[in-house]
Scaffold this active site. Structure first.
Site, short mmCIF file in Angstrom:
data_model
loop_
_atom_site.label_atom_id
_atom_site.label_comp_id
_atom_site.label_asym_id
_atom_site.label_seq_id
_atom_site.Cartn_x
_atom_site.Cartn_y
_atom_site.Cartn_z
N ASP A 1 0.87 -1.17 0.00
CA ASP A 1 0.00 0.00 0.00
C ASP A 1 0.91 1.23 0.00
O ASP A 1 1.53 1.55 1.01
CB ASP A 1 -0.89 -0.01 1.24
CG ASP A 1 -1.86 1.16 1.28
OD1 ASP A 1 -1.79 2.02 0.36
OD2 ASP A 1 -2.67 1.24 2.21
N TYR B 1 -6.94 15.38 -11.07
CA TYR B 1 -6.05 14.44 -11.76
C TYR B 1 -4.99 15.22 -12.53
O TYR B 1 -3.79 14.96 -12.41
CB TYR B 1 -6.86 13.54 -12.70
CG TYR B 1 -6.01 12.55 -13.46
CD1 TYR B 1 -5.46 11.44 -12.82
CD2 TYR B 1 -5.76 12.71 -14.83
CE1 TYR B 1 -4.68 10.53 -13.50
CE2 TYR B 1 -4.98 11.80 -15.51
CZ TYR B 1 -4.45 10.71 -14.85
OH TYR B 1 -3.68 9.80 -15.54
N THR C 1 -7.62 0.35 -20.28
CA THR C 1 -7.21 -0.42 -19.11
C THR C 1 -8.44 -0.77 -18.28
O THR C 1 -9.52 -0.20 -18.47
CB THR C 1 -6.24 0.40 -18.24
OG1 THR C 1 -6.95 1.56 -17.74
CG2 THR C 1 -5.01 0.85 -19.02
N ARG D 1 -14.49 3.27 -15.19
CA ARG D 1 -15.06 4.62 -15.32
C ARG D 1 -16.13 4.66 -16.42
O ARG D 1 -17.16 5.31 -16.26
CB ARG D 1 -13.95 5.62 -15.62
CG ARG D 1 -13.17 6.01 -14.38
CD ARG D 1 -12.06 6.98 -14.69
NE ARG D 1 -10.87 6.29 -15.17
CZ ARG D 1 -10.12 6.67 -16.19
NH1 ARG D 1 -10.47 7.72 -16.90
NH2 ARG D 1 -9.05 5.99 -16.54
#
Length: 246
Positions: free
Chosen positions: A59, A148, A183, A189
């Site tokens: 993580d 982003y 991907t 999304r």
């Protein structure tokens, strides 16, 4: 050419799927010893079956885990920071929690990883750091990609700063800036849209080549940057976007 990364040790984050997974497979085919990491250990199961691939749950939001990984893995030749998250929306859609999470995963995780693995590179006076940026950044503003694009612009700044600080120490640091890549993350999304088919067509329509890129195409440039073929390249942005920014 084969064996372009023979004898090199590489660490890849977010290697469980998409561009990280494609890079792990490409590095392994080219002779590297690969430490493939992901927060979801289950996604690493297929990579674990490949020779010279070591999988590890990591993580990158946990500084202690990052430090432990660097200590246990030891010196590496290539660090590929691939972990990231795409938040959709304008500044008005970006709540404080969205801002903090995106900065932490897209930017601070790279700071953590580089800070943990760089000292051993400096000691050996060699190493290649590859950061996943995007054309949605300081390169180009894209609609509904506020945080982003902001974080990926920061990744570009981080890349150039690290490159400038380490160029005399035998270290190279470059960034890959993809366009729209097909991907699992993109698929997720698309599937959240009211009309997934229309959403996919919209993504394709903004690419001048008339198609999405694929993860394997991004892996080719990662192999180049991880190999000695790119020995004279540092602080550079490698834009692979199907003509989106031309």
């Amino acid at each position: 050419m084969v064996g372009r990364m023979a004898g090199k040790i590489a660490v890849i984050t977010a290697a469980g799927q998409g561009m990280g997974k494609a890079a792990a497979e490409a590095f392994q085919r080219e002779g590297a010893i690969v430490h493939a990491t992901d927060v979801d250990a289950g996604k690493l199961s297929r990579l674990a079956k490949l020779p010279n691939v070591h999988v590890r749950r990591l993580d990158v939001l946990d500084p202690a885990q990052v430090r432990a990984a660097a200590k246990e893995i030891g010196a590496v030749d290539v660090l590929y920071n691939c972990a990231g998250y795409v938040h959709s929306g304008t500044i008005l859609d970006c709540e404080e929690k969205d801002f903090e999470f995106s900065v932490d995963l897209n930017l601070r995780s790279m700071y953590r990883m580089i800070r943990a693995f760089l000292p051993a590179m400096v000691e050996r006076r060699r190493g290649s750091i590859i950061n996943m940026a995007s054309v949605a950044s300081s390169i180009r503003g894209l609609p509904n990609r506020f945080i982003y694009g902001t974080t990926k612009a920061a990744v570009i700044g981080l890349t150039k700063s690290v490159a400038a600080d380490t160029v005399s120490k035998g270290i190279r640091c470059n960034a890959i800036c993809p366009g729209t890549i097909d991907t699992p993350s993109l698929e997720e999304r698309i599937n959240t849209a009211a009309d997934p088919q229309a959403a996919r067509q919209a993504f394709i329509a903004r690419q001048p080549m008339g198609r999405l890129g694929n993860a394997e195409e991004m892996a080719h440039i990662a192999v180049y940057l991880g190999s000695d073929e790119s020995a004279y390249a540092t602080g550079q942005l490698f834009i692979i976007d199907g003509g989106l920014t031309m």
